[in-house]
Motif scaffolding. Structure first.
Motif, short mmCIF file in Angstrom:
data_model
loop_
_atom_site.label_atom_id
_atom_site.label_comp_id
_atom_site.label_asym_id
_atom_site.label_seq_id
_atom_site.Cartn_x
_atom_site.Cartn_y
_atom_site.Cartn_z
N ARG A 99 0.86 -1.19 0.00
CA ARG A 99 0.00 0.00 0.00
C ARG A 99 0.89 1.24 0.00
O ARG A 99 2.05 1.18 0.42
N TRP A 100 0.34 2.33 -0.43
CA TRP A 100 1.01 3.62 -0.35
C TRP A 100 0.54 4.33 0.91
O TRP A 100 -0.60 4.19 1.32
N VAL A 101 1.42 5.11 1.51
CA VAL A 101 1.08 5.94 2.66
C VAL A 101 1.41 7.37 2.28
O VAL A 101 2.47 7.64 1.71
N GLN A 102 0.48 8.28 2.56
CA GLN A 102 0.74 9.68 2.28
C GLN A 102 0.12 10.56 3.35
O GLN A 102 -0.79 10.13 4.07
N LEU A 103 0.61 11.78 3.44
CA LEU A 103 0.09 12.73 4.41
C LEU A 103 -1.27 13.25 3.94
O LEU A 103 -1.49 13.46 2.75
N THR A 104 -2.15 13.46 4.89
CA THR A 104 -3.38 14.18 4.62
C THR A 104 -3.07 15.68 4.75
O THR A 104 -1.96 16.06 5.15
N ASP A 105 -4.03 16.53 4.45
CA ASP A 105 -3.82 17.97 4.67
C ASP A 105 -3.52 18.24 6.14
O ASP A 105 -2.61 19.02 6.46
N LYS A 106 -4.26 17.58 7.01
CA LYS A 106 -4.02 17.72 8.45
C LYS A 106 -2.61 17.24 8.81
O LYS A 106 -1.92 17.84 9.63
N GLY A 107 -2.18 16.16 8.15
CA GLY A 107 -0.85 15.63 8.38
C GLY A 107 0.25 16.57 7.90
O GLY A 107 1.29 16.71 8.55
N ARG A 108 0.01 17.25 6.77
CA ARG A 108 1.00 18.22 6.29
C ARG A 108 1.13 19.39 7.26
O ARG A 108 2.24 19.86 7.53
N ARG A 109 0.00 19.82 7.82
CA ARG A 109 0.05 20.91 8.80
C ARG A 109 0.79 20.46 10.06
O ARG A 109 1.60 21.21 10.62
N MET A 110 0.52 19.22 10.51
CA MET A 110 1.21 18.72 11.69
C MET A 110 2.70 18.52 11.41
O MET A 110 3.54 18.81 12.27
N ALA A 111 3.04 18.02 10.23
CA ALA A 111 4.45 17.86 9.87
C ALA A 111 5.17 19.21 9.91
O ALA A 111 6.28 19.31 10.44
N ALA A 112 4.53 20.24 9.38
CA ALA A 112 5.14 21.58 9.39
C ALA A 112 5.32 22.07 10.83
O ALA A 112 6.39 22.61 11.18
N ALA A 113 4.31 21.87 11.67
CA ALA A 113 4.41 22.30 13.07
C ALA A 113 5.51 21.51 13.79
O ALA A 113 6.27 22.07 14.59
N ALA A 114 5.60 20.22 13.51
CA ALA A 114 6.61 19.38 14.16
C ALA A 114 8.02 19.75 13.70
O ALA A 114 8.96 19.74 14.50
N LEU A 115 8.16 20.08 12.42
CA LEU A 115 9.48 20.50 11.93
C LEU A 115 9.89 21.82 12.56
O LEU A 115 11.06 22.01 12.90
N GLU A 116 8.94 22.73 12.75
CA GLU A 116 9.24 23.99 13.45
C GLU A 116 9.65 23.72 14.89
O GLU A 116 10.59 24.32 15.41
N ALA A 117 8.95 22.79 15.54
CA ALA A 117 9.27 22.43 16.92
C ALA A 117 10.67 21.83 17.01
O ALA A 117 11.44 22.14 17.92
N SER A 118 10.99 20.97 16.06
CA SER A 118 12.33 20.36 16.02
C SER A 118 13.40 21.42 15.83
O SER A 118 14.44 21.40 16.49
N ALA A 119 13.14 22.37 14.94
CA ALA A 119 14.10 23.44 14.69
C ALA A 119 14.31 24.27 15.96
O ALA A 119 15.46 24.64 16.28
N ARG A 120 13.23 24.54 16.69
CA ARG A 120 13.37 25.27 17.96
C ARG A 120 14.27 24.51 18.93
O ARG A 120 15.13 25.08 19.59
N ALA A 121 14.04 23.20 19.01
CA ALA A 121 14.82 22.38 19.94
C ALA A 121 16.30 22.40 19.57
O ALA A 121 17.15 22.58 20.44
N TYR A 122 16.59 22.22 18.29
CA TYR A 122 17.99 22.24 17.87
C TYR A 122 18.63 23.60 18.12
O TYR A 122 19.78 23.69 18.55
#
Length: 169
Positions: free
Chosen positions: A114-137
């Motif tokens: 099967r294929w797995v892909q982000l939903t729109d909600k998932g893309r928003r969460m991925a962006a928020a999580a990447l920002e959070a990771s950047a803050r941590a680093y």
């Protein structure tokens, strides 16, 4: 430069007659492990505020950077890319699907996968999580001169280019 805990270990290793090359390798391993732990703890704290585990973040980030335009991957590709077992990936994907962050669809080219892909909600969460990771680093690296970080990253690339080719059982 102020001595750290690893310097104290290295002094004891030297007293035992351990070869300098081995001591240097042990120091490298200890410092890389401790540095990774600092980054990982900081990222996990940020992700907890978003309700994500580190593994969930890894999957969201991998799908986010997957080749456009589909930004999709097979679970087996995620497993290899993230060094997770197929069972581990399956559990993470179930949690992400239940949260509405990913969706799975049939792979017309292979009925077994099967294929797995982000939903729109998932893309928003991925962006928020990447920002959070950047803050941590950024927080962990605060106070360290940018040139020192750049030099360390480049030096570690050289070390990894040689050590990373080795395969172990």
């Amino acid at each position: 430069m102020e001595p750290d805990e690893v310097d104290a270990m290295a002094a004891r290793w030297k007293e035992t007659g351990m070869p300098a090359s081995l001591i240097a390798a042990l120091e490298l391993g200890k410092r890389v492990s401790r540095l990774n732990l600092l980054f990982e703890q900081a990222v996990k704290a940020e992700l907890a505020d978003l309700g994500l585990t580190y593994a969930e973040f890894d999957v969201l980030a991998a799908l986010n950077r997957a080749a456009p335009p589909s930004h999709r991957m097979k679970p087996s590709e995620l497993s290899r890319a993230l060094f997770l077992t197929s069972g581990g990936i399956s559990n993470v994907l179930q949690r992400l699907a239940a949260a509405g962050y990913v969706e799975r669809e049939a792979n017309p080219g292979d009925a077994r996968s099967r294929w797995v892909q982000l939903t729109d909600k998932g893309r928003r969460m991925a962006a928020a999580a990447l920002e959070a990771s950047a803050r941590a680093y950024t927080e962990v690296a605060a106070g360290v001169p940018e040139e020192a970080v750049r030099t360390a990253a480049d030096d570690l690339r050289e070390v990894m280019s040689r050590m990373g080719r080795r395969r172990f059982r």
